[in-house]
Design a protein around this motif. Structure first.
Motif, short mmCIF file in Angstrom:
data_model
loop_
_atom_site.label_atom_id
_atom_site.label_comp_id
_atom_site.label_asym_id
_atom_site.label_seq_id
_atom_site.Cartn_x
_atom_site.Cartn_y
_atom_site.Cartn_z
N HIS A 49 -1.56 5.67 -9.32
CA HIS A 49 -2.77 5.88 -8.13
C HIS A 49 -3.11 7.39 -8.16
N ASP A 124 2.49 0.84 -4.30
CA ASP A 124 2.89 -0.28 -4.96
C ASP A 124 4.16 -0.99 -4.81
N HIS A 189 -2.42 -2.71 -2.08
CA HIS A 189 -2.99 -3.99 -2.77
C HIS A 189 -2.52 -5.20 -1.63
FE LIG Z 1 -1.25 -0.08 -7.39
#
Ligand SMILES: [Fe+2]
Length: 214
Positions: A49, A124, A189
């Motif tokens: 990121h 994540d 996400h």
């Molecule tokens: Fe990611």
């Protein structure tokens, strides 16, 4: 495959802003953000990121950039001011807590906790792609449903699931995060987690917490 990523904007008590995991900062986005306050910090919180950090730096050249350790090796050309660790820097100490999550071979990140709103801010470490998530194409559906079994089922990113190499270190990091009194999760996400947040996160991290093969 197409995969949306969420930027989080955090306002500190002095009114300045942190851009956490910035998206591409074009002119309209730059104006919209500037209307909220002075952008003082740019944070690249995870090893996947940092992509749009240069556009954020170009838009807000006065801002200081903090990166997750390891990005400086992946992208030696990326300019930054500070490496993130387990101790909050003076800039946001007392407002945000942080943990550098250790123990994974492929992916790593720094998790944040915003005390005032009791919000856990991840990228994540938990993904939550569901029927309600916009912009999910057939490739994502195929991989997430058939291969990784993480459709409608919050779990760490596949790179995490495949890479817990030091389970003791991983478990210690995740347990430190679970000591925070959070009631919601912002993640990069998929959909936000706004109810039963602790239960959802504990379930998502069941394997690394247990020390099993993830
Ligand atoms: Fe990611």
């Amino acid at each position: 495959m197409d995969f949306d990523a969420r930027m989080t904007v955090i306002q500190l008590s002095d009114g300045t802003l942190i851009l956490h995991s910035p998206c591409e900062i074009d002119a309209p986005m730059s104006r919209a953000l500037s209307a909220l306050g002075r952008i003082a910090y740019i944070v690249a919180p995870g090893s996947f990121h940092y992509l749009h950090v240069p556009s954020a730096q170009a838009a807000f050249p006065e801002a200081e950039t903090f990166i997750c350790p390891g990005i400086e090796r992946k992208r030696p050309d990326l300019k930054f001011d500070w490496l993130l660790g387990d101790i909050a820097p003076e800039a946001w100490a007392g407002q945000l807590d942080q943990v550098l999550v250790r123990g994974n071979r492929w992916i790593w990140e720094v998790a944040f906790f915003h005390r005032q709103t009791r919000t856990l801010i991840l990228v994540d470490l938990v993904e939550n792609v569901t029927d309600a998530t916009p912009h999910t194409g057939w490739q994502l559906k195929l991989w997430w449903k058939v291969v990784f079994h993480m459709w409608n089922t919050p779990k760490p990113a596949p790179e995490y699931q495949l890479g817990w190499s030091d389970k003791k270190a991983a478990r210690a990091s995740l347990q430190r995060i679970l000591q925070w009194d959070f009631e919601r999760v912002i993640l990069a996400h998929g959909d936000l987690i706004e109810s039963d947040a602790r239960k959802v996160v504990e379930k998502a991290w069941r394997k690394p917490l247990a020390g099993d093969q993830a």
